[in-house]
Design a protein around this motif. Structure first.
Motif, mmCIF file in Angstrom:
data_model
loop_
_atom_site.group_PDB
_atom_site.id
_atom_site.type_symbol
_atom_site.label_atom_id
_atom_site.label_comp_id
_atom_site.label_asym_id
_atom_site.label_seq_id
_atom_site.Cartn_x
_atom_site.Cartn_y
_atom_site.Cartn_z
ATOM 1 N N GLN A 191 20.937 20.078 -21.896
ATOM 2 C CA GLN A 191 22.156 20.848 -21.212
ATOM 3 C C GLN A 191 23.353 20.897 -21.943
ATOM 4 N N GLU A 214 23.274 15.868 -15.312
ATOM 5 C CA GLU A 214 22.056 16.682 -14.967
ATOM 6 C C GLU A 214 20.797 15.343 -14.619
ATOM 7 N N GLY A 215 20.375 15.172 -13.483
ATOM 8 C CA GLY A 215 18.941 14.330 -13.385
ATOM 9 C C GLY A 215 19.106 12.860 -13.505
ATOM 10 N N ARG A 236 13.072 18.862 -22.380
ATOM 11 C CA ARG A 236 13.886 18.313 -21.228
ATOM 12 C C ARG A 236 13.552 17.176 -20.465
ATOM 13 N N GLN A 237 14.305 16.113 -20.058
ATOM 14 C CA GLN A 237 13.657 15.046 -19.490
ATOM 15 C C GLN A 237 13.660 15.081 -18.067
ATOM 16 N N GLY A 238 14.239 16.099 -17.229
ATOM 17 C CA GLY A 238 14.116 16.349 -15.917
ATOM 18 C C GLY A 238 14.259 17.650 -15.828
ATOM 19 N N GLY A 294 23.907 10.434 -19.241
ATOM 20 C CA GLY A 294 22.581 10.677 -19.116
ATOM 21 C C GLY A 294 22.084 12.124 -19.583
ATOM 22 N N CYS A 295 22.722 12.075 -20.664
ATOM 23 C CA CYS A 295 22.191 13.462 -21.344
ATOM 24 C C CYS A 295 20.832 13.497 -22.098
ATOM 25 N N GLY A 296 20.218 12.457 -21.956
ATOM 26 C CA GLY A 296 18.786 12.628 -22.689
ATOM 27 C C GLY A 296 18.849 13.283 -24.151
ATOM 28 N N ASN A 341 20.180 6.853 -11.329
ATOM 29 C CA ASN A 341 19.996 5.771 -12.130
ATOM 30 C C ASN A 341 21.073 4.605 -11.684
ATOM 31 N N PHE A 370 11.038 1.008 -19.974
ATOM 32 C CA PHE A 370 12.184 2.238 -20.194
ATOM 33 C C PHE A 370 11.841 2.734 -21.630
ATOM 34 N N ASP A 421 24.105 8.530 -23.329
ATOM 35 C CA ASP A 421 22.568 8.037 -22.776
ATOM 36 C C ASP A 421 22.475 6.743 -23.235
ATOM 37 N N LEU A 422 21.771 5.942 -22.521
ATOM 38 C CA LEU A 422 21.235 4.824 -22.607
ATOM 39 C C LEU A 422 20.155 4.427 -23.884
ATOM 40 N N GLY A 440 25.304 4.463 -24.704
ATOM 41 C CA GLY A 440 26.041 3.664 -23.805
ATOM 42 C C GLY A 440 25.585 3.724 -22.338
ATOM 43 N N SER A 441 26.134 3.037 -21.444
ATOM 44 C CA SER A 441 25.712 3.064 -19.976
ATOM 45 C C SER A 441 26.525 3.789 -19.126
ATOM 46 N N MET A 442 26.114 4.674 -18.107
ATOM 47 C CA MET A 442 26.867 5.358 -17.524
ATOM 48 C C MET A 442 27.561 4.489 -16.348
HETATM 49 N N1 SAM Z 1 19.979 15.166 -18.708
HETATM 50 C C1 SAM Z 1 18.750 15.239 -19.213
HETATM 51 C C2 SAM Z 1 17.912 16.453 -18.810
HETATM 52 O O1 SAM Z 1 18.259 16.981 -17.693
HETATM 53 O O2 SAM Z 1 16.846 16.712 -19.437
HETATM 54 C C3 SAM Z 1 18.108 13.646 -18.995
HETATM 55 C C4 SAM Z 1 17.949 13.374 -17.588
HETATM 56 S S1 SAM Z 1 16.565 12.144 -17.285
HETATM 57 C C5 SAM Z 1 15.900 12.469 -15.960
HETATM 58 C C6 SAM Z 1 17.713 10.632 -17.089
HETATM 59 C C7 SAM Z 1 18.309 10.176 -18.239
HETATM 60 O O3 SAM Z 1 19.421 9.236 -17.770
HETATM 61 C C8 SAM Z 1 17.474 9.378 -19.318
HETATM 62 O O4 SAM Z 1 17.914 10.290 -20.480
HETATM 63 C C9 SAM Z 1 17.798 8.130 -19.266
HETATM 64 O O5 SAM Z 1 17.723 7.310 -20.543
HETATM 65 C C10 SAM Z 1 19.378 8.077 -18.779
HETATM 66 N N2 SAM Z 1 19.616 6.802 -18.428
HETATM 67 C C11 SAM Z 1 19.049 5.960 -17.332
HETATM 68 N N3 SAM Z 1 19.931 5.117 -16.972
HETATM 69 C C12 SAM Z 1 20.963 5.281 -17.721
HETATM 70 C C13 SAM Z 1 22.431 4.581 -18.013
HETATM 71 N N4 SAM Z 1 22.545 3.461 -17.120
HETATM 72 N N5 SAM Z 1 23.381 4.934 -18.689
HETATM 73 C C14 SAM Z 1 22.951 6.135 -19.484
HETATM 74 N N6 SAM Z 1 22.032 6.805 -19.220
HETATM 75 C C15 SAM Z 1 21.028 6.465 -18.432
#
Ligand code: SAM
Length: 255
Positions: free
Chosen positions: A58, A119-120, A23-25, A52-54, A124, A11, A74-75, A101-103
């Protein structure tokens, strides 16, 4: 040889790679604004959660196109640190707060938000599980807007089917996902596909230079090398099979 899946990469290594990118997605400001256009009754009292804001690409678009207060979660702590710096630079620190935090275990009050955005990231924890869990944090008549990997056709070549079922086991068609949205207690409001530029210009092309520098930094690290090989394969498969799948924005209203 067994094909490697994204789940096997560390991770921290994935996030080290991606936090340097905008962006991460796949996605774009235009599509975030387009989705926002389906949401009613936004005001300066509106509270939004961005899950999961990265690093917050967005999140900033949401903040700049509403008067709402946004909690972005975001985690990965490195992404949240970057998001909070960006919010400060844009003068949005009074309305945008990034938290770690975790979603699947949200640190929020019941019915705290008018809008949940993601988004994206929902894959998870799973599309159905996410919609179910997050609904409790939405006010009645609140909205949810998520992008999620989806099949565009009922059938597709075995090579791409295997790739996506390994990465997102419950991946389904747009119709299937809309029915899950309805089953989990939302009225489907809109669904639209993200255009190719969201993948190519905003996701794959920016990765190229980063991949080169990442490989240099991690020379001899098998996990890092496998991760970059996986990303390159993901881009090749997209150009070969993009008529069969993509991200879809799903927007629903809590019943
Ligand atoms: N929303 C952003 C974008 O579109 O650029 C990031 C998308 S990226 C594909 C997925 C994100 O989900 C990553 O930042 C990752 O750290 C986060 N993530 C993965 N598992 C997670 C969880 N259990 N809780 C919170 N965030 C999580």
């Amino acid at each position: 040889m067994e094909e490697i899946t994204i789940h096997e990469f560390e991770f921290a290594l994935i996030n080290e790679f991606f936090t340097e990118l905008e962006r991460q997605g796949p996605g774009s400001p235009e599509e975030t604004i387009r989705a926002l256009g389906f949401i009613g009754n936004l005001s300066n009292k509106t509270k939004i959660a961005d899950l999961g804001c990265g690093t917050g690409a967005q999140t900033m678009v949401l903040a700049q196109n509403t008067e709402a207060t946004i909690t972005a979660l975001d985690l990965y702590a490195g992404s949240i640190a970057k998001l909070n710096v960006t919010a400060g630079k844009l003068g949005l620190q009074n309305r945008v707060k990034g938290i770690v935090g975790s979603m699947d275990n949200l640190p929020f009050q019941n019915e705290e938000f008018e809008l949940i955005w993601s988004e994206g990231a929902i894959a998870n924890i799973g599309f159905e599980k996410g919609l179910n869990h997050w609904k409790g944090f939405l006010k009645k008549d609140g909205y949810i807007a998520v992008t999620y990997e989806s099949w565009f056709t009922d059938e597709r070549p075995a090579e791409i089917e295997k790739w996506w079922v390994d990465a997102v086991p419950e991946i389904g068609t747009i119709g299937h996902n809309i029915s899950i949205m309805q089953k989990t207690g939302y009225i489907p409001v809109a669904a639209f596909t993200l255009p190719e530029n969201c993948w190519i210009d905003n996701y794959f092309i920016p990765q190229k230079a980063r991949q080169e520098e990442f490989l240099k930094k991690h020379t001899g690290n098998k996990t890092a090398e496998d991760m970059i090989a996986f990303m390159r394969r993901e881009a090749d498969l997209y150009s070969k099979y993009k008529q069969y799948y993509g991200y879809v924005f799903y927007i629903g209203k809590k019943m």
